[in-house]
Design a protein around this motif. Structure first.
Motif, PDB file in Angstrom:
ATOM      1  N   PHE A  32       0.859  -1.186   0.000  1.00  0.00           N
ATOM      2  CA  PHE A  32       0.000   0.000   0.000  1.00  0.00           C
ATOM      3  C   PHE A  32       0.898   1.239   0.000  1.00  0.00           C
ATOM      4  CE2 PHE A  32      -2.356  -3.390   2.077  1.00  0.00           C
ATOM      5  CZ  PHE A  32      -3.570  -3.364   1.406  1.00  0.00           C
ATOM      6  N   PRO A  33       1.218   1.796  -1.148  1.00  0.00           N
ATOM      7  CA  PRO A  33       2.102   2.969  -1.199  1.00  0.00           C
ATOM      8  C   PRO A  33       1.526   4.174  -0.460  1.00  0.00           C
ATOM      9  CG  PRO A  33       1.842   1.992  -3.381  1.00  0.00           C
ATOM     10  CD  PRO A  33       0.832   1.345  -2.495  1.00  0.00           C
ATOM     11  N   LEU A  34       0.218   4.194  -0.261  1.00  0.00           N
ATOM     12  CA  LEU A  34      -0.395   5.336   0.389  1.00  0.00           C
ATOM     13  C   LEU A  34      -0.077   5.394   1.885  1.00  0.00           C
ATOM     14  CD1 LEU A  34      -2.168   7.697  -0.445  1.00  0.00           C
ATOM     15  CD2 LEU A  34      -4.173   6.362   0.212  1.00  0.00           C
ATOM     16  N   ILE A  35       0.403   4.284   2.438  1.00  0.00           N
ATOM     17  CA  ILE A  35       0.745   4.259   3.871  1.00  0.00           C
ATOM     18  C   ILE A  35       2.131   4.860   4.053  1.00  0.00           C
ATOM     19  CG2 ILE A  35       1.161   2.808   5.871  1.00  0.00           C
ATOM     20  CD1 ILE A  35      -0.862   0.840   4.802  1.00  0.00           C
ATOM     21  N   GLU A  36       2.184   5.932   4.829  1.00  0.00           N
ATOM     22  CA  GLU A  36       3.465   6.582   5.096  1.00  0.00           C
ATOM     23  C   GLU A  36       4.144   5.973   6.317  1.00  0.00           C
ATOM     24  OE1 GLU A  36       5.310  11.108   5.581  1.00  0.00           O
ATOM     25  OE2 GLU A  36       3.135  10.780   5.571  1.00  0.00           O
ATOM     26  N   THR A  37       3.453   5.852   7.426  1.00  0.00           N
ATOM     27  CA  THR A  37       3.976   5.229   8.648  1.00  0.00           C
ATOM     28  C   THR A  37       2.879   4.372   9.276  1.00  0.00           C
ATOM     29  OG1 THR A  37       3.345   7.115  10.027  1.00  0.00           O
ATOM     30  CG2 THR A  37       5.576   7.124   9.104  1.00  0.00           C
ATOM     31  N   THR A  83      -0.015  10.427 -12.549  1.00  0.00           N
ATOM     32  CA  THR A  83       0.510   9.749 -11.348  1.00  0.00           C
ATOM     33  C   THR A  83       0.313  10.640 -10.138  1.00  0.00           C
ATOM     34  OG1 THR A  83       2.154   8.581 -12.670  1.00  0.00           O
ATOM     35  CG2 THR A  83       2.507   8.667 -10.290  1.00  0.00           C
ATOM     36  N   LEU A  84      -0.412  10.123  -9.164  1.00  0.00           N
ATOM     37  CA  LEU A  84      -0.643  10.852  -7.918  1.00  0.00           C
ATOM     38  C   LEU A  84       0.585  10.706  -7.028  1.00  0.00           C
ATOM     39  CD1 LEU A  84      -2.873  12.412  -6.323  1.00  0.00           C
ATOM     40  CD2 LEU A  84      -3.448  10.218  -5.248  1.00  0.00           C
ATOM     41  N   VAL A  85       1.130  11.820  -6.536  1.00  0.00           N
ATOM     42  CA  VAL A  85       2.353  11.789  -5.733  1.00  0.00           C
ATOM     43  C   VAL A  85       2.146  12.592  -4.459  1.00  0.00           C
ATOM     44  CG1 VAL A  85       3.897  11.485  -7.721  1.00  0.00           C
ATOM     45  CG2 VAL A  85       3.262  13.795  -6.958  1.00  0.00           C
ATOM     46  N   ASP A  86       2.995  12.299  -3.475  1.00  0.00           N
ATOM     47  CA  ASP A  86       2.980  13.101  -2.238  1.00  0.00           C
ATOM     48  C   ASP A  86       4.139  14.069  -2.257  1.00  0.00           C
ATOM     49  OD1 ASP A  86       5.179  11.499  -1.816  1.00  0.00           O
ATOM     50  OD2 ASP A  86       4.624  10.888   0.208  1.00  0.00           O
ATOM     51  N   ALA A  87       4.369  14.757  -1.121  1.00  0.00           N
ATOM     52  CA  ALA A  87       5.406  15.792  -1.075  1.00  0.00           C
ATOM     53  C   ALA A  87       6.801  15.216  -1.237  1.00  0.00           C
ATOM     54  CB  ALA A  87       5.301  16.563   0.230  1.00  0.00           C
ATOM     55  N   ALA A  88       6.984  13.929  -0.942  1.00  0.00           N
ATOM     56  CA  ALA A  88       8.290  13.297  -1.105  1.00  0.00           C
ATOM     57  C   ALA A  88       8.485  12.726  -2.503  1.00  0.00           C
ATOM     58  CB  ALA A  88       8.467  12.195  -0.071  1.00  0.00           C
ATOM     59  N   GLY A  89       7.475  12.847  -3.365  1.00  0.00           N
ATOM     60  CA  GLY A  89       7.582  12.340  -4.724  1.00  0.00           C
ATOM     61  C   GLY A  89       7.242  10.868  -4.860  1.00  0.00           C
ATOM     62  N   VAL A  90       6.688  10.254  -3.795  1.00  0.00           N
ATOM     63  CA  VAL A  90       6.315   8.843  -3.849  1.00  0.00           C
ATOM     64  C   VAL A  90       5.047   8.692  -4.681  1.00  0.00           C
ATOM     65  CG1 VAL A  90       5.638   6.827  -2.485  1.00  0.00           C
ATOM     66  CG2 VAL A  90       7.367   8.408  -1.613  1.00  0.00           C
ATOM     67  N   ALA A  93       7.777  23.026  -3.877  1.00  0.00           N
ATOM     68  CA  ALA A  93       6.360  23.059  -4.238  1.00  0.00           C
ATOM     69  C   ALA A  93       5.544  22.167  -3.312  1.00  0.00           C
ATOM     70  CB  ALA A  93       6.181  22.636  -5.695  1.00  0.00           C
ATOM     71  N   GLY A  94       6.097  21.030  -2.941  1.00  0.00           N
ATOM     72  CA  GLY A  94       5.379  20.139  -2.036  1.00  0.00           C
ATOM     73  C   GLY A  94       5.152  20.758  -0.667  1.00  0.00           C
ATOM     74  N   LEU A  95       6.152  21.443  -0.142  1.00  0.00           N
ATOM     75  CA  LEU A  95       6.007  22.115   1.153  1.00  0.00           C
ATOM     76  C   LEU A  95       4.968  23.238   1.078  1.00  0.00           C
ATOM     77  CD1 LEU A  95       9.766  22.312   2.231  1.00  0.00           C
ATOM     78  CD2 LEU A  95       8.016  20.742   3.086  1.00  0.00           C
ATOM     79  N   VAL A  96       4.946  23.930  -0.030  1.00  0.00           N
ATOM     80  CA  VAL A  96       3.987  25.021  -0.177  1.00  0.00           C
ATOM     81  C   VAL A  96       2.569  24.482  -0.196  1.00  0.00           C
ATOM     82  CG1 VAL A  96       3.154  26.809  -1.748  1.00  0.00           C
ATOM     83  CG2 VAL A  96       5.604  26.572  -1.330  1.00  0.00           C
ATOM     84  N   LEU A 120       1.340  14.237 -11.480  1.00  0.00           N
ATOM     85  CA  LEU A 120       2.325  14.501 -12.527  1.00  0.00           C
ATOM     86  C   LEU A 120       1.866  13.820 -13.814  1.00  0.00           C
ATOM     87  CD1 LEU A 120       5.655  13.882 -10.561  1.00  0.00           C
ATOM     88  CD2 LEU A 120       4.773  16.103 -11.322  1.00  0.00           C
ATOM     89  N   ARG A 121       1.968  14.522 -14.924  1.00  0.00           N
ATOM     90  CA  ARG A 121       1.590  13.924 -16.208  1.00  0.00           C
ATOM     91  C   ARG A 121       2.785  13.127 -16.727  1.00  0.00           C
ATOM     92  NH1 ARG A 121      -0.727  17.974 -20.505  1.00  0.00           N
ATOM     93  NH2 ARG A 121      -2.413  18.003 -18.964  1.00  0.00           N
ATOM     94  N   THR A 122       2.578  11.828 -16.943  1.00  0.00           N
ATOM     95  CA  THR A 122       3.614  10.928 -17.421  1.00  0.00           C
ATOM     96  C   THR A 122       3.105  10.185 -18.655  1.00  0.00           C
ATOM     97  OG1 THR A 122       2.869   9.124 -16.000  1.00  0.00           O
ATOM     98  CG2 THR A 122       4.527  10.621 -15.077  1.00  0.00           C
TER      99      THR A 122
END
Length: 308
Positions: free
Chosen positions: A161-166, A197-204, A233-236, A190-192
């Motif tokens: 489950f990539p959506l699980i961070e911790t 592709t749905l990503v989080d602030a860490a680019g996962v 951009a992710g922090l913002v 992100l358009r690929t």
């Protein structure tokens, strides 16, 4: 009748001395002897009563033995009295240590026994994920003692489950196991070549779909994920007010200091870098409330905001 006169002795017999008869002393009775001894303790015992000295010696030995035994008893009593505190302290320590050992042994025996086996797995913290799917991949832990739950096996199962961070495991004896998860917060897509592709602030990468997911802004970042511009951009995006985040459609950044946001109604926000994002969020909310018809808001310098 008259007694005849004695025959006169011869001349030689008359010259010989007449032996005197020994004077016999009167023999006292027992009562009189004991009475005389009472009056005169230094007087020797009657030679006719030899048992007196034996009885005296026998009584004297018994008294000595009794006195020695009493002295030993008194000595032991004194020793017990002076060592009672140390003996009591030693007893308390031994009792405490024994109780601790019993508790530890009993706890370990119970923890590793089937009496505390996993029978129920619950998942908490899931917002986007389906908790039942998470519980299903963890079903291999059912039946194991709670103390033997394999954390590495749980981690390996949750990696699907990539959506699980911790995550964190909580044990609830006798049969409960709770998995608390923290989901990753997506910041956009992100358009690929594969789609969006749905990503989080860490680019996962969290998910990839052919169509653009609703409610997720398009990230136009020079260099893509893993660059300083993407990190800024992710922090913002994560620091934006809720009303601004809900209306966000595009995030653009060529450098870490040039983050620009576009809203659904076409308004543009020049954010700049991720520094002082909390202060910028407060200032932006006030500016938008006071200037509802404005189209451009520049908060790159929070001390000197500009409205256009």
């Amino acid at each position: 009748m008259r007694r005849p006169a004695p025959i006169p002795a011869s001349e030689e017999q008359a010259r010989q001395p007449v032996p005197s008869e020994p004077v016999r002393q009167p023999v006292p009775l027992r009562g009189e002897a004991s009475e005389s001894r009472d009056h005169d303790e230094t007087a020797p015992l009657d030679p006719i009563d030899p048992t007196g000295s034996a009885e005296a010696a026998q009584v004297s030995g018994a008294d000595v033995w009794r006195a020695a035994r009493a002295r030993r008893r008194a000595l032991r009593a004194e020793i017990r009295r002076f060592t009672s505190r140390s003996r009591r302290r030693r007893t308390i320590w031994l009792t405490s240590i024994s109780l601790v050992v019993l508790v530890v042994v009993g706890t370990f025996a119970a923890a590793y026994s089937p009496l505390f086996a996993v029978e129920d797995i619950s998942v908490e913290g899931a917002k986007t994920l389906d908790p039942q799917k998470v519980e299903q991949v963890l079903s291999g832990e059912i039946g194991k003692p709670l103390a033997l739950v394999d954390d590495s096996a749980v981690k390996s199962a949750l990696m699907s489950f990539p959506l699980i961070e911790t995550y964190a495991l909580e044990v609830h004896p006798p049969h409960g196991l709770t998995v608390r998860i923290v989901e990753r917060t997506p910041i956009g897509v992100l358009r690929t070549e594969a789609g969006y592709t749905l990503v989080d602030a860490a680019g996962v990468a969290l998910a990839t779909t052919d169509a653009r997911p609703e409610g997720q802004p398009l990230l136009a970042i020079t260099g893509g994920a893993g660059t300083p511009a993407f990190e800024s951009a992710g922090l913002v995006v994560r620091s934006l007010p809720a009303e601004v985040r809900a209306a966000l459609t595009d995030v653009r950044a060529a450098t870490p200091d040039s983050v620009t946001l576009v809203l659904k109604d076409g308004k543009t926000i020049l954010w700049g870098s991720a520094e002082d994002s909390s202060a910028k969020s407060v200032i932006l909310s006030k500016l938008m409330a006071k200037n509802p018809k404005s189209r451009t808001f520049d908060v790159s310098s929070p001390t000197v905001p500009v409205v256009g």
